[in-house]
Design a protein around this motif. Sequence first.
Motif, PDB file in Angstrom:
ATOM      1  N   VAL A  86       0.840  -1.202   0.000  1.00 23.72           N
ATOM      2  CA  VAL A  86       0.000   0.000   0.000  1.00 23.72           C
ATOM      3  C   VAL A  86       0.876   1.254   0.000  1.00 23.72           C
ATOM      4  CG1 VAL A  86      -1.743   1.294   1.292  1.00 23.72           C
ATOM      5  CG2 VAL A  86      -1.872  -1.198   1.181  1.00 23.72           C
ATOM      6  N   ALA A  87       1.918   1.248   0.814  1.00 22.71           N
ATOM      7  CA  ALA A  87       2.796   2.410   0.902  1.00 22.71           C
ATOM      8  C   ALA A  87       3.460   2.710  -0.425  1.00 22.71           C
ATOM      9  CB  ALA A  87       3.855   2.182   1.985  1.00 22.71           C
ATOM     10  N   VAL A  88       4.020   1.691  -1.071  1.00 24.30           N
ATOM     11  CA  VAL A  88       4.772   1.941  -2.298  1.00 24.30           C
ATOM     12  C   VAL A  88       3.857   2.233  -3.476  1.00 24.30           C
ATOM     13  CG1 VAL A  88       6.760   0.611  -1.541  1.00 24.30           C
ATOM     14  CG2 VAL A  88       4.958  -0.519  -2.857  1.00 24.30           C
ATOM     15  N   LEU A  89       2.667   1.639  -3.506  1.00 25.61           N
ATOM     16  CA  LEU A  89       1.757   1.929  -4.612  1.00 25.61           C
ATOM     17  C   LEU A  89       1.348   3.391  -4.609  1.00 25.61           C
ATOM     18  CD1 LEU A  89      -0.108   1.159  -6.960  1.00 25.61           C
ATOM     19  CD2 LEU A  89      -1.847   0.578  -5.266  1.00 25.61           C
ATOM     20  N   THR A  90       0.950   3.894  -3.456  1.00 27.03           N
ATOM     21  CA  THR A  90       0.526   5.292  -3.388  1.00 27.03           C
ATOM     22  C   THR A  90       1.709   6.241  -3.577  1.00 27.03           C
ATOM     23  OG1 THR A  90       0.670   5.091  -0.969  1.00 27.03           O
ATOM     24  CG2 THR A  90      -1.493   4.820  -1.969  1.00 27.03           C
ATOM     25  N   HIS A  91       2.875   5.862  -3.071  1.00 21.60           N
ATOM     26  CA  HIS A  91       4.070   6.685  -3.287  1.00 21.60           C
ATOM     27  C   HIS A  91       4.390   6.787  -4.775  1.00 21.60           C
ATOM     28  CE1 HIS A  91       8.054   8.363  -2.554  1.00 21.60           C
ATOM     29  NE2 HIS A  91       8.614   7.368  -3.226  1.00 21.60           N
ATOM     30  N   TYR A  92       4.093   5.725  -5.512  1.00 23.21           N
ATOM     31  CA  TYR A  92       4.451   5.709  -6.925  1.00 23.21           C
ATOM     32  C   TYR A  92       3.363   6.229  -7.850  1.00 23.21           C
ATOM     33  CZ  TYR A  92       9.180   4.617  -6.768  1.00 23.21           C
ATOM     34  OH  TYR A  92      10.519   4.766  -6.579  1.00 23.21           O
ATOM     35  N   LEU A  93       2.588   7.176  -7.315  1.00 22.71           N
ATOM     36  CA  LEU A  93       1.887   8.113  -8.180  1.00 22.71           C
ATOM     37  C   LEU A  93       2.888   9.095  -8.787  1.00 22.71           C
ATOM     38  CD1 LEU A  93      -1.157   8.946  -5.893  1.00 22.71           C
ATOM     39  CD2 LEU A  93      -1.196   7.572  -7.974  1.00 22.71           C
ATOM     40  N   ALA A  94       4.079   9.194  -8.165  1.00 17.00           N
ATOM     41  CA  ALA A  94       5.083  10.184  -8.577  1.00 17.00           C
ATOM     42  C   ALA A  94       5.500  10.073 -10.034  1.00 17.00           C
ATOM     43  CB  ALA A  94       6.302  10.098  -7.665  1.00 17.00           C
ATOM     44  N   PRO A  95       5.833   8.892 -10.572  1.00 14.40           N
ATOM     45  CA  PRO A  95       6.251   8.845 -11.974  1.00 14.40           C
ATOM     46  C   PRO A  95       5.182   9.310 -12.955  1.00 14.40           C
ATOM     47  CG  PRO A  95       7.001   6.886 -10.837  1.00 14.40           C
ATOM     48  CD  PRO A  95       6.083   7.597  -9.894  1.00 14.40           C
ATOM     49  N   LEU A  96       3.912   9.125 -12.605  1.00 15.59           N
ATOM     50  CA  LEU A  96       2.854   9.681 -13.440  1.00 15.59           C
ATOM     51  C   LEU A  96       2.969  11.203 -13.491  1.00 15.59           C
ATOM     52  CD1 LEU A  96      -0.189   7.587 -12.160  1.00 15.59           C
ATOM     53  CD2 LEU A  96       0.926   7.359 -14.378  1.00 15.59           C
ATOM     54  N   LEU A  97       3.231  11.806 -12.333  1.00 18.03           N
ATOM     55  CA  LEU A  97       3.389  13.256 -12.260  1.00 18.03           C
ATOM     56  C   LEU A  97       4.652  13.706 -12.976  1.00 18.03           C
ATOM     57  CD1 LEU A  97       2.439  13.659  -8.486  1.00 18.03           C
ATOM     58  CD2 LEU A  97       0.938  13.910 -10.469  1.00 18.03           C
ATOM     59  N   ILE A  98       5.732  12.920 -12.855  1.00 16.07           N
ATOM     60  CA  ILE A  98       6.999  13.263 -13.506  1.00 16.07           C
ATOM     61  C   ILE A  98       6.841  13.272 -15.024  1.00 16.07           C
ATOM     62  CG2 ILE A  98       9.358  12.481 -13.947  1.00 16.07           C
ATOM     63  CD1 ILE A  98       9.338  11.377 -11.052  1.00 16.07           C
ATOM     64  N   ALA A  99       6.197  12.242 -15.556  1.00 19.92           N
ATOM     65  CA  ALA A  99       6.034  12.139 -16.996  1.00 19.92           C
ATOM     66  C   ALA A  99       5.262  13.330 -17.558  1.00 19.92           C
ATOM     67  CB  ALA A  99       5.320  10.839 -17.351  1.00 19.92           C
ATOM     68  N   LEU A 100       4.328  13.840 -16.777  1.00 20.29           N
ATOM     69  CA  LEU A 100       3.544  14.988 -17.225  1.00 20.29           C
ATOM     70  C   LEU A 100       4.279  16.307 -17.013  1.00 20.29           C
ATOM     71  CD1 LEU A 100       0.048  13.914 -15.830  1.00 20.29           C
ATOM     72  CD2 LEU A 100       0.829  13.837 -18.213  1.00 20.29           C
ATOM     73  N   ALA A 101       5.064  16.390 -15.938  1.00 23.70           N
ATOM     74  CA  ALA A 101       5.682  17.668 -15.578  1.00 23.70           C
ATOM     75  C   ALA A 101       6.999  17.936 -16.287  1.00 23.70           C
ATOM     76  CB  ALA A 101       5.900  17.729 -14.065  1.00 23.70           C
ATOM     77  N   ALA A 102       7.775  16.893 -16.634  1.00 25.12           N
ATOM     78  CA  ALA A 102       9.112  17.084 -17.191  1.00 25.12           C
ATOM     79  C   ALA A 102       9.132  17.953 -18.453  1.00 25.12           C
ATOM     80  CB  ALA A 102       9.778  15.735 -17.456  1.00 25.12           C
ATOM     81  N   PRO A 103       8.218  17.761 -19.416  1.00 21.07           N
ATOM     82  CA  PRO A 103       8.258  18.616 -20.601  1.00 21.07           C
ATOM     83  C   PRO A 103       8.030  20.090 -20.273  1.00 21.07           C
ATOM     84  CG  PRO A 103       6.962  16.650 -21.027  1.00 21.07           C
ATOM     85  CD  PRO A 103       7.218  16.682 -19.557  1.00 21.07           C
ATOM     86  N   TRP A 104       7.289  20.371 -19.220  1.00 27.70           N
ATOM     87  CA  TRP A 104       6.998  21.759 -18.858  1.00 27.70           C
ATOM     88  C   TRP A 104       8.116  22.362 -18.008  1.00 27.70           C
ATOM     89  CZ3 TRP A 104       2.810  23.934 -21.105  1.00 27.70           C
ATOM     90  CH2 TRP A 104       1.846  23.081 -21.623  1.00 27.70           C
ATOM     91  N   VAL A 105       8.627  21.584 -17.050  1.00 27.35           N
ATOM     92  CA  VAL A 105       9.628  22.111 -16.118  1.00 27.35           C
ATOM     93  C   VAL A 105      11.019  22.109 -16.736  1.00 27.35           C
ATOM     94  CG1 VAL A 105      10.697  21.801 -13.856  1.00 27.35           C
ATOM     95  CG2 VAL A 105       8.253  21.385 -14.144  1.00 27.35           C
ATOM     96  N   LEU A 106      11.387  21.002 -17.404  1.00 28.36           N
ATOM     97  CA  LEU A 106      12.737  20.841 -17.932  1.00 28.36           C
ATOM     98  C   LEU A 106      12.818  21.013 -19.444  1.00 28.36           C
ATOM     99  CD1 LEU A 106      13.855  17.735 -15.836  1.00 28.36           C
ATOM    100  CD2 LEU A 106      14.231  20.151 -15.341  1.00 28.36           C
ATOM    101  N   ARG A 107      11.684  21.267 -20.087  1.00 24.80           N
ATOM    102  CA  ARG A 107      11.621  21.484 -21.538  1.00 24.80           C
ATOM    103  C   ARG A 107      12.176  20.283 -22.309  1.00 24.80           C
ATOM    104  NH1 ARG A 107      13.311  25.882 -19.070  1.00 24.80           N
ATOM    105  NH2 ARG A 107      15.490  25.507 -19.574  1.00 24.80           N
ATOM    106  N   GLU A 108      11.922  19.074 -21.787  1.00 21.00           N
ATOM    107  CA  GLU A 108      12.337  17.867 -22.480  1.00 21.00           C
ATOM    108  C   GLU A 108      11.289  17.450 -23.518  1.00 21.00           C
ATOM    109  OE1 GLU A 108      13.100  14.768 -19.713  1.00 21.00           O
ATOM    110  OE2 GLU A 108      14.965  15.674 -18.972  1.00 21.00           O
ATOM    111  N   ARG A 109      11.752  16.715 -24.535  1.00 25.11           N
ATOM    112  CA  ARG A 109      10.826  16.198 -25.537  1.00 25.11           C
ATOM    113  C   ARG A 109       9.902  15.180 -24.879  1.00 25.11           C
ATOM    114  NH1 ARG A 109      10.807  11.757 -28.843  1.00 25.11           N
ATOM    115  NH2 ARG A 109      12.862  11.111 -28.097  1.00 25.11           N
ATOM    116  N   ARG A 110       8.631  15.227 -25.253  1.00 25.99           N
ATOM    117  CA  ARG A 110       7.680  14.295 -24.689  1.00 25.99           C
ATOM    118  C   ARG A 110       8.001  12.870 -25.130  1.00 25.99           C
ATOM    119  NH1 ARG A 110       3.372  16.713 -22.308  1.00 25.99           N
ATOM    120  NH2 ARG A 110       3.049  18.915 -22.770  1.00 25.99           N
ATOM    121  N   SER A 111       7.867  11.945 -24.221  1.00 26.20           N
ATOM    122  CA  SER A 111       8.093  10.525 -24.509  1.00 26.20           C
ATOM    123  C   SER A 111       6.748   9.829 -24.562  1.00 26.20           C
ATOM    124  CB  SER A 111       8.981   9.887 -23.432  1.00 26.20           C
ATOM    125  OG  SER A 111       8.997   8.482 -23.578  1.00 26.20           O
ATOM    126  N   PRO A 112       6.243   9.493 -25.768  1.00 24.39           N
ATOM    127  CA  PRO A 112       4.937   8.813 -25.852  1.00 24.39           C
ATOM    128  C   PRO A 112       4.917   7.508 -25.059  1.00 24.39           C
ATOM    129  CG  PRO A 112       5.621   9.597 -28.014  1.00 24.39           C
ATOM    130  CD  PRO A 112       6.806   9.784 -27.096  1.00 24.39           C
TER     131      PRO A 112
END
Length: 288
Positions: A86-112
Amino acid sequence: MRYFVMVAVGTTLWGCWPLVLRPTGLTGPQSALLMMAIMALPTPFVFRREAFRDRRATLALGVLSLCDAANAALYFAAVQRGPVTVAVLTHYLAPLLIALAAPWVLRERRSPRALLGAPLTLVGLALILGTPQDGADPWTALLGGASAFFFMANVLASKEAARSFSPLAINSLHAIPSGLLLLLVFGRGALPPALDVSLLYVAGGTVLCGILANSLFYSGLRHVPTATAGALTYLEPLTAALLGVLVFGEALGPLGLLGGLVVLVSGAWVASESRAPAQPAPAPTGTG
């Protein structure tokens, strides 16, 4: 591929934290403070004044200090309350947020593949979790979910700090203000109750699951797109879930095994995406 391997090994070592935390009986803030104190030990050997001339990298290091203190305290508390899955599943909402935020914050190319692979892997983690037992403690999920937002900021800030700071410097320099912040927020509640064997557990865990794991992760992150690294971090909850079954006796049935397979296949699929070679971190200009 060696940079993908470095990120993968680092995140797998992160998944071993339950082996360190469960036997100690310490609270999340207490474990986090001990970890920060040990990670800060190499500071005199990695401090380079020139690196601080890059204002953007220095600001990122400051953001990492703030967010990692919150991330460690919340996530460690979730793991210690349990169950681990339970702890790790909820903690690992993070990569979903990273995938969405990286193109905006770091100006990286989107990875489909990363954008598709992250929710697919979350489905795999949901299968690992299964149906929560009646009367399950909701605080475990709340603590893990709250830590996800700070972990997302950790990854993004680490990527920016790597412009001027070495992996070991990032790991050590941010730990000092993180520890001070934990003391400021939790006061005496962040101090271990006694000097006993629990300190040795945390010290050994910090060397393996903290310093070594972080250094591998930061080194690979310099050359791996952030969204892809976020997908590879799913190896941490997979490792933690397996430890929950093998060491702590948590149930993982056929659906859980299927979920573990989804995690591995999705991560490999994202990592193998054809892309232009990643550029190394830019050299510091002195202006930030």
